[in-house]
Design a protein around this motif. Sequence first.
Motif, PDB file in Angstrom:
ATOM      1  N   GLU A  10      -1.882 -10.995   5.141  1.00  0.00           N
ATOM      2  CA  GLU A  10      -2.637  -9.902   4.899  1.00  0.00           C
ATOM      3  C   GLU A  10      -2.234  -8.710   5.795  1.00  0.00           C
ATOM      4  OE1 GLU A  10      -4.727  -9.576   2.222  1.00  0.00           O
ATOM      5  OE2 GLU A  10      -4.581 -11.594   1.720  1.00  0.00           O
ATOM      6  N   GLY A  11      -2.142  -7.528   5.276  1.00  0.00           N
ATOM      7  CA  GLY A  11      -1.874  -6.265   5.895  1.00  0.00           C
ATOM      8  C   GLY A  11      -0.582  -5.839   5.552  1.00  0.00           C
ATOM      9  N   LYS A  12      -0.216  -4.603   6.082  1.00  0.00           N
ATOM     10  CA  LYS A  12       1.190  -3.911   5.876  1.00  0.00           C
ATOM     11  C   LYS A  12       1.997  -4.161   7.227  1.00  0.00           C
ATOM     12  CE  LYS A  12       2.815   0.667   4.400  1.00  0.00           C
ATOM     13  NZ  LYS A  12       3.692   0.026   3.599  1.00  0.00           N
ATOM     14  N   PHE A  13       2.943  -4.631   6.810  1.00  0.00           N
ATOM     15  CA  PHE A  13       4.045  -5.069   8.005  1.00  0.00           C
ATOM     16  C   PHE A  13       5.246  -4.253   7.921  1.00  0.00           C
ATOM     17  CE2 PHE A  13       1.433  -8.853   6.588  1.00  0.00           C
ATOM     18  CZ  PHE A  13       0.837  -8.805   8.002  1.00  0.00           C
ATOM     19  N   GLY A  14       5.354  -3.265   7.032  1.00  0.00           N
ATOM     20  CA  GLY A  14       6.457  -2.506   7.149  1.00  0.00           C
ATOM     21  C   GLY A  14       6.231  -1.363   6.198  1.00  0.00           C
ATOM     22  N   ASN A  15       7.710  -0.694   5.975  1.00  0.00           N
ATOM     23  CA  ASN A  15       7.490   0.693   5.137  1.00  0.00           C
ATOM     24  C   ASN A  15       7.642   0.483   3.676  1.00  0.00           C
ATOM     25  OD1 ASN A  15       6.935   2.332   7.497  1.00  0.00           O
ATOM     26  ND2 ASN A  15       9.191   2.232   8.145  1.00  0.00           N
ATOM     27  N   GLY A  16       8.191  -0.652   3.515  1.00  0.00           N
ATOM     28  CA  GLY A  16       8.744  -1.081   2.140  1.00  0.00           C
ATOM     29  C   GLY A  16       7.851  -1.865   1.185  1.00  0.00           C
ATOM     30  N   PRO A  17       8.483  -2.455   0.257  1.00  0.00           N
ATOM     31  CA  PRO A  17       7.745  -3.260  -0.692  1.00  0.00           C
ATOM     32  C   PRO A  17       7.669  -4.824  -0.222  1.00  0.00           C
ATOM     33  CG  PRO A  17       9.842  -2.793  -1.569  1.00  0.00           C
ATOM     34  CD  PRO A  17       9.924  -2.347  -0.147  1.00  0.00           C
ATOM     35  N   ALA A  18       7.988  -5.406   0.654  1.00  0.00           N
ATOM     36  CA  ALA A  18       8.165  -6.816   1.100  1.00  0.00           C
ATOM     37  C   ALA A  18       6.598  -7.478   0.742  1.00  0.00           C
ATOM     38  CB  ALA A  18       8.904  -7.217   2.366  1.00  0.00           C
ATOM     39  N   MET A  62      13.881  -6.755  -8.815  1.00  0.00           N
ATOM     40  CA  MET A  62      14.346  -7.081 -10.112  1.00  0.00           C
ATOM     41  C   MET A  62      13.339  -7.861 -10.856  1.00  0.00           C
ATOM     42  SD  MET A  62      16.982  -5.422 -10.379  1.00  0.00           S
ATOM     43  CE  MET A  62      17.659  -6.077 -12.024  1.00  0.00           C
ATOM     44  N   SER A  63      12.587  -8.771 -10.293  1.00  0.00           N
ATOM     45  CA  SER A  63      11.660  -9.829 -11.012  1.00  0.00           C
ATOM     46  C   SER A  63      10.259  -9.311 -11.040  1.00  0.00           C
ATOM     47  CB  SER A  63      11.734 -11.294 -10.390  1.00  0.00           C
ATOM     48  OG  SER A  63      11.403 -11.384  -8.931  1.00  0.00           O
ATOM     49  N   HIS A  64      10.159  -8.417  -9.891  1.00  0.00           N
ATOM     50  CA  HIS A  64       8.765  -7.999  -9.781  1.00  0.00           C
ATOM     51  C   HIS A  64       8.853  -6.459  -9.470  1.00  0.00           C
ATOM     52  CE1 HIS A  64       7.748 -12.375  -9.172  1.00  0.00           C
ATOM     53  NE2 HIS A  64       6.534 -11.681  -9.857  1.00  0.00           N
ATOM     54  N   GLN A  65       9.223  -5.523 -10.363  1.00  0.00           N
ATOM     55  CA  GLN A  65       9.454  -4.320 -10.090  1.00  0.00           C
ATOM     56  C   GLN A  65       8.248  -3.507  -9.520  1.00  0.00           C
ATOM     57  OE1 GLN A  65       9.954  -1.700 -13.591  1.00  0.00           O
ATOM     58  NE2 GLN A  65      11.673  -0.894 -12.730  1.00  0.00           N
ATOM     59  N   PHE A  66       8.681  -2.943  -8.242  1.00  0.00           N
ATOM     60  CA  PHE A  66       7.498  -2.329  -7.719  1.00  0.00           C
ATOM     61  C   PHE A  66       7.271  -0.566  -7.640  1.00  0.00           C
ATOM     62  CE2 PHE A  66      10.536  -4.258  -4.966  1.00  0.00           C
ATOM     63  CZ  PHE A  66      11.235  -3.262  -4.542  1.00  0.00           C
ATOM     64  N   CYS A  67       7.990  -0.258  -8.454  1.00  0.00           N
ATOM     65  CA  CYS A  67       8.085   1.203  -8.863  1.00  0.00           C
ATOM     66  C   CYS A  67       6.830   2.068  -8.678  1.00  0.00           C
ATOM     67  CB  CYS A  67       8.971   1.653  -9.834  1.00  0.00           C
ATOM     68  SG  CYS A  67      10.687   1.267 -10.169  1.00  0.00           S
ATOM     69  N   GLY A  68       5.775   1.098  -9.267  1.00  0.00           N
ATOM     70  CA  GLY A  68       4.538   1.883  -9.111  1.00  0.00           C
ATOM     71  C   GLY A  68       3.800   2.280  -7.993  1.00  0.00           C
ATOM     72  N   THR A  69       4.269   1.812  -6.893  1.00  0.00           N
ATOM     73  CA  THR A  69       4.016   1.923  -5.487  1.00  0.00           C
ATOM     74  C   THR A  69       5.050   2.478  -4.517  1.00  0.00           C
ATOM     75  OG1 THR A  69       4.224  -0.384  -5.009  1.00  0.00           O
ATOM     76  CG2 THR A  69       2.013   0.257  -5.573  1.00  0.00           C
ATOM     77  N   CYS A  70       6.110   2.747  -5.226  1.00  0.00           N
ATOM     78  CA  CYS A  70       7.245   3.353  -4.376  1.00  0.00           C
ATOM     79  C   CYS A  70       6.733   4.545  -3.496  1.00  0.00           C
ATOM     80  CB  CYS A  70       8.538   3.588  -5.366  1.00  0.00           C
ATOM     81  SG  CYS A  70       9.755   4.231  -4.376  1.00  0.00           S
ATOM     82  N   ASN A  71       7.294   4.501  -2.187  1.00  0.00           N
ATOM     83  CA  ASN A  71       6.706   5.413  -1.283  1.00  0.00           C
ATOM     84  C   ASN A  71       8.014   6.162  -0.745  1.00  0.00           C
ATOM     85  OD1 ASN A  71       7.790   3.468   0.385  1.00  0.00           O
ATOM     86  ND2 ASN A  71       6.195   3.491   1.773  1.00  0.00           N
ATOM     87  N   ARG A  72       9.214   6.255  -1.416  1.00  0.00           N
ATOM     88  CA  ARG A  72      10.528   6.753  -0.380  1.00  0.00           C
ATOM     89  C   ARG A  72      11.309   7.616  -1.150  1.00  0.00           C
ATOM     90  NH1 ARG A  72      13.327   1.195   0.052  1.00  0.00           N
ATOM     91  NH2 ARG A  72      11.318   0.373   0.635  1.00  0.00           N
ATOM     92  N   ILE A  73      12.184   8.393  -0.525  1.00  0.00           N
ATOM     93  CA  ILE A  73      13.093   9.178  -1.005  1.00  0.00           C
ATOM     94  C   ILE A  73      14.317   8.897  -0.210  1.00  0.00           C
ATOM     95  CG2 ILE A  73      11.782  11.024  -1.914  1.00  0.00           C
ATOM     96  CD1 ILE A  73      12.109  12.508   0.651  1.00  0.00           C
TER      97      ILE A  73
END
Length: 344
Positions: free
Chosen positions: A220-228, A246-257
């Motif tokens: 549980e929790g946020k361990f980095g800046n990305g979607p891992a 690819m198998s679990h597209q996470f674009c809906g929560t993308c936070n990056r440029i």
Amino acid sequence: MKDRLGRTIEYMRVSVTDRCNLRCVYCMPEEGVPRVSHGDILTFDEITRICRIGSDVGISRIKLTGGEPLVRRGLSSLLGMIKELPGIEQVTLTTNGLLLEENINALVSNGLDAVNISIDTLDAGRYEELTRGGSLRKALEGMEAALLFSNLKVRINCVLMRDVPADNYVSIARLSENRNVDVRFIEMMPIGQGRDFGVVSGGEIYDVLKREFGEASGCEGKFGNGPAVYVRFPDFRGKTGFIDAMSHQFCGTCNRIRLTSEGCLKPCLQYAGGTDLRKLLRSGADDEHIRREICRTIYEKPACHQFSDCASAHTDVWNDERKTGCHQERGQIYETKDMSQIGG
């Protein structure tokens, strides 16, 4: 700042060079890529200025990438310049690790918060083959040097490839068994040379590891800046992460440029579009003009990539308006550059 779909954009990956001391088979052709002239690469002052203006609109986390960022001289001083900016909470680094041991003291002294080291195999011969001449010993020495700093977060990135023996991934996972290091398995993205490799899903590798180590517990929790997504196997000191683009597209929560080494601000990895900030910087644009262009680029961030069928991915996250937005992105021009040219 939020984009047109309500996603909070707070993370910018900054490529400092297109050059690399390796020629990994999924990243760069054996002969390399045409080199960008030194004058066309953003200076440290220009990068810092973009990061400062970006922080004014909510960018708080910076990842320094390449190519291989440590081939650019003085990188630790750039890191320090960025870390001192108001609003910047974290500066991290992605590297192949070959030059890490000799640079780690300066990087940590200038405020490095975390380092991701790319290691796809622990077989020295296969490593040399995959990287076209790289030294696994140097990469592992870089990892061990980084682990000497207790406050530095160390992660290993392993890109998944088809036709690689399962025990390859078991041995990589074991790096986190007795070390304070997290291992992340990353699905291959069909960008540049990566188009020639079949996709291996994170789920397939989890099944392999579960048979070897037993059922993992979720973290549980946020361990980095990305979607891992992280789990912990029984009696492991570190965590195991999966980045399943690819198998679990996470674009809906993308936070990056992404900012390329030539100064193009890219809102999405797949598409060729972006904003030429270098042109603005070198034509005398003031901070407010650049801020407006950064805001516009963020606001117009595409709904999703089209590497897989986005309409069927994460339907519990994407409402009808957002799914329609995904289909609209199909009119965009796809990126043709290699990852080293875009920024890994």
